[in-house]
Enzyme design. Structure first.
Site, PDB file in Angstrom:
ATOM      1  CE  LYS A 128      50.201  81.833  33.954  1.00  0.00           C
ATOM      2  NZ  LYS A 128      49.031  82.680  34.056  1.00  0.00           N
TER       3      LYS A 128
ATOM      4  CD  GLN B  32      47.897  86.127  34.490  1.00  0.00           C
ATOM      5  OE1 GLN B  32      48.482  85.288  33.814  1.00  0.00           O
ATOM      6  NE2 GLN B  32      47.396  85.851  35.672  1.00  0.00           N
TER       7      GLN B  32
ATOM      8  CG  ASP C  38      43.928  80.234  31.725  1.00  0.00           C
ATOM      9  OD1 ASP C  38      44.666  79.396  32.287  1.00  0.00           O
ATOM     10  OD2 ASP C  38      43.948  81.446  31.991  1.00  0.00           O
TER      11      ASP C  38
END
Ligand code: NDP
Length: 268
Positions: free
Chosen positions: A40, A84, A107
């Site tokens: 990322k 995460q 997300d």
């Protein structure tokens, strides 16, 4: 797609706007998560988005994760926040994800963004389902009026991709572990999305001749990456997004897209 994001970022910066910034919250040491996060940051660098890691120990409590996310929410320089997963068992994942400011929820996992998706409103959409639609569009796969079958009904992939296909006027069937006669249903699909996490589950006899097949699965088997679709399906399908490749890299690119989009929506 990364090039589009890079140009979008460059235009904003040239116009005097702040450079988008992605903050990643990483709890404990999960080898796969470490790899994902490294990717990322590399993607972000490639498109001119700055990024930072915010690490917490494995033993952290839900409250401590929420507190860190709260600080990031309050920082005007932060465009996108990603917590995460997986999180350690003592951390309530739903609570941690819900703590993220919906305007920075790159997300697309906050209930507000998921609700907006259901209501056909502007939303930050989860990266994998959004990426699947983009793949179909970029390859001119017709969606409207066609029969789509999604295997898998998770909140991260199956359900949102079904909603996105429905929004584009496909006739959608969602299958899961209790579905009966799945083979018969999948054979009717013009567009078949396999997101169940079972290596090479979709065999050629489950696929209609000429169908567009999207393999979402990531299954490590004997040190190799296997998708949910048997590679032999390529001979029957008209179009196949394979594993490795396809949805994985597209998901990564979509995170960059969402970070720019979050910045654009928050500071037009
Ligand atoms: P989940 O485990 O959350 O969901 C799996 C879904 O598949 C469930 O709805 C389950 O049904 C269904 N299912 C499981 N076994 C069968 C079966 N034998 N027949 C029919 N349906 C079945 O997985 P995710 O949605 O998170 O992920 C799916 C796959 O996609 C995984 O391999 C994952 O690694 C991959 N993935 C890839 C991403 C990428 O970037 N490329 C991103 C996210 C996921 P039920 O609900 O009844 O239990």
């Amino acid at each position: 797609m990364l090039e589009e994001v890079r140009q979008g970022v460059a235009r904003r910066v040239a116009g005097g706007g702040p450079r988008p910034h992605l903050s990643v919250v990483l709890v404990g040491h999960h080898p796969a998560s470490e790899t994902y996060v490294r990717h990322k940051h590399r993607d972000a660098e490639q498109v001119g988005i700055t990024s930072s890691d915010h690490r917490l120990p494995e033993t952290v409590s839900t409250e401590e994760v929420v507190e860190l996310v709260g600080h990031l929410n309050a920082d005007p320089a932060v465009s996108g926040i990603l917590v995460q997963t997986p999180l350690p068992p003592q951390v309530a994942t739903g609570v941690a994800l819900e703590a993220v400011d919906p305007a920075r929820d790159v997300d697309g996992l906050h209930p507000l963004n998921q609700g907006r998706l259901l209501r056909d409103e502007e939303a930050l959409v989860a990266c994998t389902p959004a990426g699947i639609l983009r793949l179909l569009d970029d390859h001119q796969v017709e969606i409207e009026g066609r029969r789509a079958v999604v295997i898998g009904r998770s909140t991260i992939v199956g359900k949102p991709v079904a909603i996105l296909l429905l929004r584009r006027n496909a006739t959608v069937t969602v299958c899961h572990s209790r579905t009966r006669e799945l083979d018969e249903i999948s054979r009717q699909a013009d567009i078949l999305v396999a997101a169940l996490g079972r290596p090479h589950f979709v065999r050629p006899e489950m696929v209609k001749e000429g169908a567009a097949v999207v393999d979402v699965g990531i299954n490590p088997v004997d040190g190799k990456l296997r998708g949910d679709v048997d590679p032999a399906v390529a001979e029957k399908a008209g179009w196949l997004s394979p594993v490795p490749g396809g949805v994985g890299p597209m998901t990564r690119a979509m995170l960059m897209w969402n970070t720019l989009k979050a910045e654009q929506l928050r500071r037009p």
